[in-house]
Write a protein that holds these residues in place. Structure first.
Motif, PDB file in Angstrom:
ATOM      1  N   GLY A 137       0.621  -1.279   0.012  1.00  0.00           N
ATOM      2  CA  GLY A 137      -0.106  -0.203  -0.082  1.00  0.00           C
ATOM      3  C   GLY A 137       0.676   1.403   0.008  1.00  0.00           C
ATOM      4  N   LEU A 138       0.063   2.529   0.001  1.00  0.00           N
ATOM      5  CA  LEU A 138       0.802   3.678  -0.041  1.00  0.00           C
ATOM      6  C   LEU A 138      -0.141   4.695   0.945  1.00  0.00           C
ATOM      7  CD1 LEU A 138       1.304   4.342  -3.882  1.00  0.00           C
ATOM      8  CD2 LEU A 138       3.062   3.898  -2.463  1.00  0.00           C
ATOM      9  N   GLU A 139       0.735   5.367   1.694  1.00  0.00           N
ATOM     10  CA  GLU A 139       0.142   6.396   2.458  1.00  0.00           C
ATOM     11  C   GLU A 139      -0.134   7.674   1.477  1.00  0.00           C
ATOM     12  OE1 GLU A 139       2.428   7.400   6.040  1.00  0.00           O
ATOM     13  OE2 GLU A 139       1.858   5.328   6.908  1.00  0.00           O
ATOM     14  N   LEU A 140      -1.424   7.951   1.480  1.00  0.00           N
ATOM     15  CA  LEU A 140      -1.830   9.310   0.775  1.00  0.00           C
ATOM     16  C   LEU A 140      -2.685  10.235   1.454  1.00  0.00           C
ATOM     17  CD1 LEU A 140      -2.574   7.173  -2.702  1.00  0.00           C
ATOM     18  CD2 LEU A 140      -0.494   8.925  -2.055  1.00  0.00           C
ATOM     19  N   LEU A 141      -2.706  11.419   1.053  1.00  0.00           N
ATOM     20  CA  LEU A 141      -3.356  12.408   1.930  1.00  0.00           C
ATOM     21  C   LEU A 141      -4.852  12.438   1.888  1.00  0.00           C
ATOM     22  CD1 LEU A 141      -2.828  14.932   3.445  1.00  0.00           C
ATOM     23  CD2 LEU A 141      -2.982  16.191   1.376  1.00  0.00           C
ATOM     24  N   ASP A 142      -5.487  12.204   0.569  1.00  0.00           N
ATOM     25  CA  ASP A 142      -6.840  12.237   0.357  1.00  0.00           C
ATOM     26  C   ASP A 142      -7.345  11.184  -0.787  1.00  0.00           C
ATOM     27  OD1 ASP A 142      -6.454  13.810  -1.928  1.00  0.00           O
ATOM     28  OD2 ASP A 142      -7.024  15.581  -0.780  1.00  0.00           O
ATOM     29  N   VAL A 143      -8.691  11.200  -1.013  1.00  0.00           N
ATOM     30  CA  VAL A 143      -8.997  10.649  -2.012  1.00  0.00           C
ATOM     31  C   VAL A 143      -8.674  11.044  -3.413  1.00  0.00           C
ATOM     32  CG1 VAL A 143     -11.244   9.705  -3.084  1.00  0.00           C
ATOM     33  CG2 VAL A 143     -11.088   9.771  -0.653  1.00  0.00           C
ATOM     34  N   GLY A 144      -8.480  12.189  -3.593  1.00  0.00           N
ATOM     35  CA  GLY A 144      -8.039  12.868  -4.952  1.00  0.00           C
ATOM     36  C   GLY A 144      -6.753  12.504  -5.221  1.00  0.00           C
ATOM     37  N   ALA A 145      -5.888  12.198  -4.289  1.00  0.00           N
ATOM     38  CA  ALA A 145      -4.283  11.724  -4.427  1.00  0.00           C
ATOM     39  C   ALA A 145      -4.831  10.290  -4.604  1.00  0.00           C
ATOM     40  CB  ALA A 145      -3.526  11.911  -3.137  1.00  0.00           C
ATOM     41  N   VAL A 146      -5.545   9.521  -3.976  1.00  0.00           N
ATOM     42  CA  VAL A 146      -5.860   8.096  -4.456  1.00  0.00           C
ATOM     43  C   VAL A 146      -6.159   8.013  -5.949  1.00  0.00           C
ATOM     44  CG1 VAL A 146      -7.310   6.137  -3.782  1.00  0.00           C
ATOM     45  CG2 VAL A 146      -6.406   7.477  -2.058  1.00  0.00           C
ATOM     46  N   GLN A 147      -7.039   8.780  -6.467  1.00  0.00           N
ATOM     47  CA  GLN A 147      -7.746   8.597  -7.621  1.00  0.00           C
ATOM     48  C   GLN A 147      -6.590   8.973  -8.559  1.00  0.00           C
ATOM     49  OE1 GLN A 147     -11.483  10.553  -8.549  1.00  0.00           O
ATOM     50  NE2 GLN A 147     -10.862  10.888 -10.565  1.00  0.00           N
ATOM     51  N   GLU A 148      -5.565   9.854  -8.426  1.00  0.00           N
ATOM     52  CA  GLU A 148      -4.498  10.133  -9.414  1.00  0.00           C
ATOM     53  C   GLU A 148      -3.723   9.001  -9.489  1.00  0.00           C
ATOM     54  OE1 GLU A 148      -1.062  13.273  -9.053  1.00  0.00           O
ATOM     55  OE2 GLU A 148      -2.873  14.147  -8.888  1.00  0.00           O
ATOM     56  N   GLU A 149      -3.389   8.409  -8.196  1.00  0.00           N
ATOM     57  CA  GLU A 149      -2.403   7.352  -8.061  1.00  0.00           C
ATOM     58  C   GLU A 149      -2.886   6.159  -8.796  1.00  0.00           C
ATOM     59  OE1 GLU A 149       0.998   5.034  -7.648  1.00  0.00           O
ATOM     60  OE2 GLU A 149       0.721   7.175  -7.331  1.00  0.00           O
ATOM     61  N   ALA A 150      -4.131   5.896  -8.740  1.00  0.00           N
ATOM     62  CA  ALA A 150      -4.835   4.727  -9.361  1.00  0.00           C
ATOM     63  C   ALA A 150      -4.899   5.081 -10.839  1.00  0.00           C
ATOM     64  CB  ALA A 150      -6.316   4.527  -9.014  1.00  0.00           C
ATOM     65  N   ALA A 151      -5.165   5.968 -11.302  1.00  0.00           N
ATOM     66  CA  ALA A 151      -4.888   6.560 -12.847  1.00  0.00           C
ATOM     67  C   ALA A 151      -3.579   6.134 -13.474  1.00  0.00           C
ATOM     68  CB  ALA A 151      -5.556   7.610 -13.169  1.00  0.00           C
ATOM     69  N   ARG A 152      -2.751   6.772 -12.651  1.00  0.00           N
ATOM     70  CA  ARG A 152      -1.287   6.799 -13.004  1.00  0.00           C
ATOM     71  C   ARG A 152      -0.835   5.105 -13.150  1.00  0.00           C
ATOM     72  NH1 ARG A 152       1.254  10.627 -11.229  1.00  0.00           N
ATOM     73  NH2 ARG A 152       0.731  10.500  -8.840  1.00  0.00           N
ATOM     74  N   ALA A 153      -1.118   4.290 -12.139  1.00  0.00           N
ATOM     75  CA  ALA A 153      -0.824   2.718 -11.883  1.00  0.00           C
ATOM     76  C   ALA A 153      -1.542   2.146 -13.235  1.00  0.00           C
ATOM     77  CB  ALA A 153      -1.266   2.251 -10.966  1.00  0.00           C
ATOM     78  N   LEU A 154      -2.927   2.492 -13.319  1.00  0.00           N
ATOM     79  CA  LEU A 154      -3.694   1.623 -14.612  1.00  0.00           C
ATOM     80  C   LEU A 154      -3.078   1.977 -15.854  1.00  0.00           C
ATOM     81  CD1 LEU A 154      -5.878  -0.100 -15.266  1.00  0.00           C
ATOM     82  CD2 LEU A 154      -7.476   2.083 -15.311  1.00  0.00           C
ATOM     83  N   MET A 161     -12.330   2.728  -4.242  1.00  0.00           N
ATOM     84  CA  MET A 161     -12.989   3.105  -5.500  1.00  0.00           C
ATOM     85  C   MET A 161     -12.376   2.041  -6.563  1.00  0.00           C
ATOM     86  SD  MET A 161     -10.297   6.173  -6.703  1.00  0.00           S
ATOM     87  CE  MET A 161     -10.842   7.296  -5.674  1.00  0.00           C
ATOM     88  N   ASN A 162     -13.030   1.825  -7.685  1.00  0.00           N
ATOM     89  CA  ASN A 162     -12.509   0.779  -8.656  1.00  0.00           C
ATOM     90  C   ASN A 162     -12.165   1.765  -9.774  1.00  0.00           C
ATOM     91  OD1 ASN A 162     -12.714  -1.402  -7.146  1.00  0.00           O
ATOM     92  ND2 ASN A 162     -14.541  -1.518  -7.982  1.00  0.00           N
ATOM     93  N   VAL A 163     -11.142   1.624 -10.598  1.00  0.00           N
ATOM     94  CA  VAL A 163     -10.729   2.359 -11.785  1.00  0.00           C
ATOM     95  C   VAL A 163     -10.536   1.491 -12.734  1.00  0.00           C
ATOM     96  CG1 VAL A 163      -9.081   4.018 -12.869  1.00  0.00           C
ATOM     97  CG2 VAL A 163      -9.814   4.157 -10.449  1.00  0.00           C
ATOM     98  N   ARG A 164     -11.361   1.626 -14.066  1.00  0.00           N
ATOM     99  CA  ARG A 164     -11.435   0.336 -14.976  1.00  0.00           C
ATOM    100  C   ARG A 164     -11.006   1.042 -16.286  1.00  0.00           C
ATOM    101  NH1 ARG A 164     -16.414  -0.120 -12.716  1.00  0.00           N
ATOM    102  NH2 ARG A 164     -16.327  -1.732 -10.699  1.00  0.00           N
ATOM    103  N   LEU A 165     -10.512   0.202 -17.295  1.00  0.00           N
ATOM    104  CA  LEU A 165     -10.156   0.492 -18.419  1.00  0.00           C
ATOM    105  C   LEU A 165     -10.254  -0.847 -19.237  1.00  0.00           C
ATOM    106  CD1 LEU A 165      -8.824   2.430 -20.717  1.00  0.00           C
ATOM    107  CD2 LEU A 165      -6.651   1.517 -19.754  1.00  0.00           C
ATOM    108  N   ALA A 166     -10.973  -0.595 -20.491  1.00  0.00           N
ATOM    109  CA  ALA A 166     -10.900  -1.836 -21.273  1.00  0.00           C
ATOM    110  C   ALA A 166     -10.367  -1.310 -22.733  1.00  0.00           C
ATOM    111  CB  ALA A 166     -12.488  -2.288 -21.373  1.00  0.00           C
ATOM    112  N   PHE A 167      -9.615  -2.439 -23.398  1.00  0.00           N
ATOM    113  CA  PHE A 167      -9.227  -1.955 -24.741  1.00  0.00           C
ATOM    114  C   PHE A 167      -8.861  -3.111 -25.723  1.00  0.00           C
ATOM    115  CE2 PHE A 167      -5.351  -2.374 -22.404  1.00  0.00           C
ATOM    116  CZ  PHE A 167      -4.365  -2.900 -23.237  1.00  0.00           C
ATOM    117  N   GLU A 168      -8.901  -2.958 -26.753  1.00  0.00           N
ATOM    118  CA  GLU A 168      -8.663  -3.939 -27.743  1.00  0.00           C
ATOM    119  C   GLU A 168      -7.535  -3.727 -28.787  1.00  0.00           C
ATOM    120  OE1 GLU A 168     -10.968  -6.174 -31.274  1.00  0.00           O
ATOM    121  OE2 GLU A 168     -12.184  -6.044 -29.495  1.00  0.00           O
ATOM    122  N   ILE A 169      -6.382  -4.801 -29.031  1.00  0.00           N
ATOM    123  CA  ILE A 169      -5.742  -4.459 -29.950  1.00  0.00           C
ATOM    124  C   ILE A 169      -6.084  -5.251 -31.240  1.00  0.00           C
ATOM    125  CG2 ILE A 169      -3.222  -4.831 -30.484  1.00  0.00           C
ATOM    126  CD1 ILE A 169      -2.656  -4.266 -27.812  1.00  0.00           C
TER     127      ILE A 169
END
Length: 80
Positions: A20-37, A68-76
């Motif tokens: 895990g990671l220690e983060l300040l707030d849900v905004g930082a969580v969403q940013e990290e999830a988007a970056r990781a995804l 939260m869940n952050v999802r992405l679907a794609f096709e090659i």
């Protein structure tokens, strides 16, 4: 700060984040999830061969439960 865990899902495969990671707030969580995804999608696309579909997700949780869940679907679809 709270500790958040970013579990990675690729279809039916789940990779659990044990550190895990220690983060300040849900905004930082969403940013990290988007970056990781984005990085997760880049790796999946880079290693893909032929026609391939991916359904990727970051499932974020804290010590209490789901956040939260952050999802992405794609096709090659290679033509050559």
């Amino acid at each position: 700060m709270r500790r958040y865990y970013f579990d990675l899902r690729d279809g039916d495969v789940l990779v659990v984040d044990e550190e895990g990671l220690e983060l300040l707030d849900v905004g930082a969580v969403q940013e990290e999830a988007a970056r990781a995804l984005a990085g997760f999608a880049w790796d999946a696309a880079r290693c893909s061969a032929g026609t391939d579909s991916h359904s990727l997700a970051i499932e974020v949780r804290d010590d209490v439960g789901p956040v939260m869940n952050v999802r992405l679907a794609f096709e090659i679809d290679r033509k050559h």
